[in-house]
Design an enzyme around this catalytic site. Structure first.
Site, PDB file in Angstrom:
ATOM      1  N   GLY A   7       0.857  -1.192   0.000  1.00 30.55           N
ATOM      2  CA  GLY A   7       0.000   0.000   0.000  1.00 30.55           C
ATOM      3  C   GLY A   7       0.882   1.226   0.000  1.00 30.55           C
ATOM      4  O   GLY A   7       1.559   1.512   0.989  1.00 30.55           O
ATOM      5  N   ASN A  93      -6.302   1.933   9.796  1.00 27.16           N
ATOM      6  CA  ASN A  93      -7.312   2.233  10.804  1.00 27.16           C
ATOM      7  C   ASN A  93      -8.309   1.095  10.932  1.00 27.16           C
ATOM      8  O   ASN A  93      -9.520   1.300  10.824  1.00 27.16           O
ATOM      9  CB  ASN A  93      -8.028   3.536  10.443  1.00 27.16           C
ATOM     10  CG  ASN A  93      -7.300   4.743  10.977  1.00 27.16           C
ATOM     11  OD1 ASN A  93      -6.712   4.692  12.065  1.00 27.16           O
ATOM     12  ND2 ASN A  93      -7.334   5.841  10.234  1.00 27.16           N
ATOM     13  N   SER A 119      -0.941   7.601  13.862  1.00 22.90           N
ATOM     14  CA  SER A 119      -1.472   8.958  13.775  1.00 22.90           C
ATOM     15  C   SER A 119      -0.413   9.904  13.228  1.00 22.90           C
ATOM     16  O   SER A 119       0.782   9.649  13.359  1.00 22.90           O
ATOM     17  CB  SER A 119      -1.920   9.444  15.152  1.00 22.90           C
ATOM     18  OG  SER A 119      -2.472  10.745  15.063  1.00 22.90           O
ATOM     19  N   GLY A 121      -1.096  11.697  10.031  1.00 22.29           N
ATOM     20  CA  GLY A 121      -1.591  12.163   8.747  1.00 22.29           C
ATOM     21  C   GLY A 121      -0.467  12.502   7.791  1.00 22.29           C
ATOM     22  O   GLY A 121       0.635  11.941   7.843  1.00 22.29           O
ATOM     23  N   LYS A 171      -5.874   3.624  19.054  1.00 18.93           N
ATOM     24  CA  LYS A 171      -5.992   4.551  17.922  1.00 18.93           C
ATOM     25  C   LYS A 171      -7.452   4.950  17.707  1.00 18.93           C
ATOM     26  O   LYS A 171      -7.753   6.101  17.372  1.00 18.93           O
ATOM     27  CB  LYS A 171      -5.433   3.918  16.645  1.00 18.93           C
ATOM     28  CG  LYS A 171      -5.574   4.792  15.383  1.00 18.93           C
ATOM     29  CD  LYS A 171      -4.955   6.163  15.565  1.00 18.93           C
ATOM     30  CE  LYS A 171      -4.775   6.959  14.291  1.00 18.93           C
ATOM     31  NZ  LYS A 171      -5.813   6.919  13.304  1.00 18.93           N
ATOM     32  N   HIS A 174      -8.167   7.470  20.227  1.00 18.38           N
ATOM     33  CA  HIS A 174      -7.460   8.677  19.783  1.00 18.38           C
ATOM     34  C   HIS A 174      -8.322   9.454  18.787  1.00 18.38           C
ATOM     35  O   HIS A 174      -8.487  10.671  18.892  1.00 18.38           O
ATOM     36  CB  HIS A 174      -6.128   8.262  19.146  1.00 18.38           C
ATOM     37  CG  HIS A 174      -5.428   9.336  18.364  1.00 18.38           C
ATOM     38  ND1 HIS A 174      -5.823   9.690  17.088  1.00 18.38           N
ATOM     39  CD2 HIS A 174      -4.370  10.126  18.657  1.00 18.38           C
ATOM     40  CE1 HIS A 174      -5.037  10.664  16.644  1.00 18.38           C
ATOM     41  NE2 HIS A 174      -4.148  10.936  17.581  1.00 18.38           N
ATOM     42  N   GLU A 178     -10.017  13.087  18.945  1.00 18.20           N
ATOM     43  CA  GLU A 178      -9.772  14.032  17.841  1.00 18.20           C
ATOM     44  C   GLU A 178     -11.089  14.660  17.351  1.00 18.20           C
ATOM     45  O   GLU A 178     -11.168  15.862  17.130  1.00 18.20           O
ATOM     46  CB  GLU A 178      -9.087  13.246  16.723  1.00 18.20           C
ATOM     47  CG  GLU A 178      -8.825  13.966  15.434  1.00 18.20           C
ATOM     48  CD  GLU A 178      -8.382  12.950  14.352  1.00 18.20           C
ATOM     49  OE1 GLU A 178      -7.392  12.224  14.560  1.00 18.20           O
ATOM     50  OE2 GLU A 178      -9.057  12.872  13.305  1.00 18.20           O
TER      51      GLU A 178
END
Lengths: 299, 299, 299, 299
Positions: A7, A93, A119, A121, A171, A174, A178
């Site tokens: 990926g 995710n 995390s 991005g 996550k 998290h 967020e």
């Protein structure tokens, strides 16, 4: 160390690059893209088999594919190619319950499975990623060089948080947090924007808050950037997507009998942002007309 | 420059000290304390009159007294002692509408009034304060040396955000956002704490998130400290006070017809934390018994 | 007509009785109770087999057992005893997805399955039940005499609302609405109770609202009764249970991308009522201490 | 008895008519309308003075004018015309604090003031009104014949609930509850409407629930009517107004430290229904783009 990256999209591509720049040998494979222009630092192959063959045992294969069916189908094809002692990491995710299940499946094949909540991005390439890893300590030890490079610094921003599933569980939470933080900022700026009599410069306010205030944060830094570039946010539709972790957090909280109103309402507001013809609101208008004779707006 | 500081409590005392250490001459007066041990760097006086007399014109007097009546009563006594051109700054958490009113009152006396929203808490002494100032540009210019010292750096963390009231308005919204962020973290950690099967180390998770994650923030740094010192939070009652700005933000949002569910629910959760014998919940239990014969718990 | 009733608890017992009093022949069986004193109007048997044997074909068997595993285990034992053309009704609070699955399973055996959402609680015996039926029209037609007797009147309070699952789906939503209504009343009475300066007689207010007001309802009638009997609600713990349908409604709304804040918050308040040592609130108190030096309550 | 009715709009006109039909002599005056076609049963006059002169002492004057300034300005003109012992009733949706203030003002003039919360809407003419009266017992006794006629029956649907302000306070809470109930129904029907695979007939479901269900209510009767007339609610904009009592209830709850999430969220949803270009949602979309590179919709 040697690592395969399956990926090479927005997240996977950047992570592969950070690893390569950090001195690792990264063998990349992207199931979806034939001619995607991967970075020149990366060695790419055209099949999972080629990827596995290019790696020395025990192999480390990092999956960065969309959550859900793509992870399972990748595992379907990858597991038969691996040997006992190899390690698969799911850095996407994924739902933590899926990760628990996949870890058991890999374990049956003698393969280690790590679930790694990631995390950071698009900024992770330069700033490093925050990594929460679930699974067996032995496999975490094997992956340590890679984790130390992906993280902002070797000794910070990553950790082995618990058994299989714990990485994606943390996550998930998290992301729930967020949602709540983003919504809190969004509401605050919306209140200030509506206070027209004060003609506040929202980018200025955000910039002030970046230093010394209780609400300073990385998200506020991003908000400052966004408001400086486009104070009126024109051209942006008030339409907020969600990619699943918020829903899972809400469901998990309810399963655990924990009242989490702010995370929950943050999700609902996103759903609400996508309604432009709410049946509920129409019924409210109809009811007000029904008992009070209040006028309705034609719609 | 020379500045008078009225109120030498937790906030005012630290601000006076930061100013003195920054090279300003601070004349302090604390209406409530006769023998409070002020820092040796500070010159203290025993009355407002002495404070005014100790300052050269145009005088700058910073009020750091509790919001509400104390500000008005201080102004009652201070204004007759001042001269046209002097500046009064209210650095406390006053309601912005009060500040608008007080600015008009001072203006009638030829005195400048600045409303300065001050964020940073007990950490401001060392890290500097985030300062949002409302009022006339002329008065802001007079106070600039002091603002540059109080802020984390001369060119950041402070700003003149608008007319009278705008400083406290933005500080009010700041605190509303703060409520939402805190609640988002609190809910997230509560979900993880309740997931007993994973036996997560919450301080470790917080520490990981401090670097590279989307939710990194100064509040998260504080949460990390708190969780490292006391992971189970034992000895701390689940009782959350509020000091007004959250209520004002909620009221303001409604006045402006802005839906702010997350900030609002954050306030309600604080109210809820102080209920230990909710009449509403008792009535719900009674109703369930009434229609379904469901048992109630004796209470 | 002849009907078998499996489960003679609070709901099933009353329903059996209403049917018997309405002229039907009810054969009752309670899996859990050996010596429960069933009403003399009922013919009871000691096994599912005896129940099936006591009924003429096509048989109608109404299940009134706890939702979840008990329904499946009852079906496990019941289906082999039935013949094609027989009808099983699940009148409990099953999840509609389970009902869809069970309907398919029964269909494979040639047996009809109806899912019947049943509202009315302990008052149904005298006032009749509100019945939402999902499944095939042919089976509904067979059960019509029974449905007409259970309902408040033959032509009202019951209906065939859709395919398999639709009965329990609408009942699920019914309960979600019920949560919201109950919470709305509970909050309103709590506000009035807290307004001590007015010394309001809450039972009187409730009684006034019963006639002519916009908020009159059956739940308000129950609230009036509860408040008249026990205005201070003393002896009742502020602890509110939930039996699942509210959770399902919240999950379903999110699945459908419908924002349903009031139903959702009603559920969360019930979860909250059962927290007496909220970790989230402790962390909030710790954070306030951390940035502002605000005192915490020892707990 | 004789009574003056000031304000002959939707509410006042109907109330005057119900009183006239109940055998009272009603003298009507409408400040806003010169040529409004009042019902022939009513005796109307062209000025407040004419109204006062047409009534025998002690006079009873019922105000049914819009809340806020119109009540004060009516009192300004009316009070000088009245004599000690006369009674003024404010039957509108005034804020209870205004009513407390007005009662004191009237008391100074020797005039009784009653605040009467009035529920029932346009249906009150035929079904009677629910009336919550605050003020002195002596004045309530004087008005009793009128209250008994306005109510659904002489002995039900009305009451003297407390001192001045208590009538409008309880009406305010009534409306807060009303918001919550309406929102609960609206959400429930919206969930069912969105469940397209079941093709539910929402009017049928509502009709079933009217009989025997836990959620049966007068509002549900209205919802049933609305859904039968217009199942898709087409032609109705999803735009929900509010007329103030919900805001007051939310503010009052917060003032009293009562957490009332459902009433509060019901109000916020109404505000939300009027946003079609939410700045908050735009900022959320911008932030998602900022950290995750997620696409935004052009808007």
């Amino acid at each position: 160390m040697d690592i395969g990256m399956v990926g090479l999209g927005r997240m996977g591509g950047n992570m592969a690059l950070r690893l390569a720049r950090g001195g690792h040998r990264v063998v990349g494979y992207d199931p979806g893209a034939t001619a995607r222009g991967a970075a020149p630092e990366l060695e790419t192959v055209e099949s999972l088999q080629a990827l596995v063959e290019a790696l020395p045992a025990p192999r480390a294969v990092w999956l960065m594919v969309p959550a859900g069916a793509p992870v399972d189908s990748t595992l379907d094809r990858l597991l038969p190619l691996l040997q006992p002692g190899d390690v698969v990491v799911d850095g996407g995710n994924s739902n933590y319950r899926d990760s628990e299940r996949r870890a058991a499946r890999c374990r049956d094949a003698g393969v280690h499975f790590l679930d790694c909540g990631t995390s950071g991005g698009v900024w992770g390439l330069q700033e490093g990623y925050s990594l929460m890893v679930g699974g067996e300590a032995e496999a975490v030890a094997l992956l340590r060089p890679v984790l130390e490079t992906l993280a902002p610094a070797p000794d910070r921003g990553w950790g082995h948080v618990g058994p299989s599933g714990a990485g994606h569980f943390t996550k998930m939470v998290h992301n729930g947090i967020e949602y709540g933080m983003m919504q809190a900022y969004a509401e605050g700026f919306a209140i200030m924007q509506r206070k027209e009599s004060m003609a506040l410069d929202l980018a200025q306010v955000a910039r002030i808050w970046q230093h010394g205030s209780v609400v300073r944060s990385w998200l506020l830094d991003l908000a400052t950037d966004a408001l400086e570039r486009n104070p009126t946010l024109e051209g942006i539709a008030p339409y907020v997507s969600d990619s699943g972790e918020g829903r899972w957090t809400v469901a998990e909280a309810i399963d655990l009998d924990v009242s989490a109103p702010v995370i929950t309402l943050s999700l609902l507001e996103r759903l609400r942002s996508r309604e432009n013809d709410s049946y509920a609101d129409k019924l409210l208008a109809a009811l007000r007309q029904g008992f009070g004779g209040h006028g309705i707006r034609p719609g």
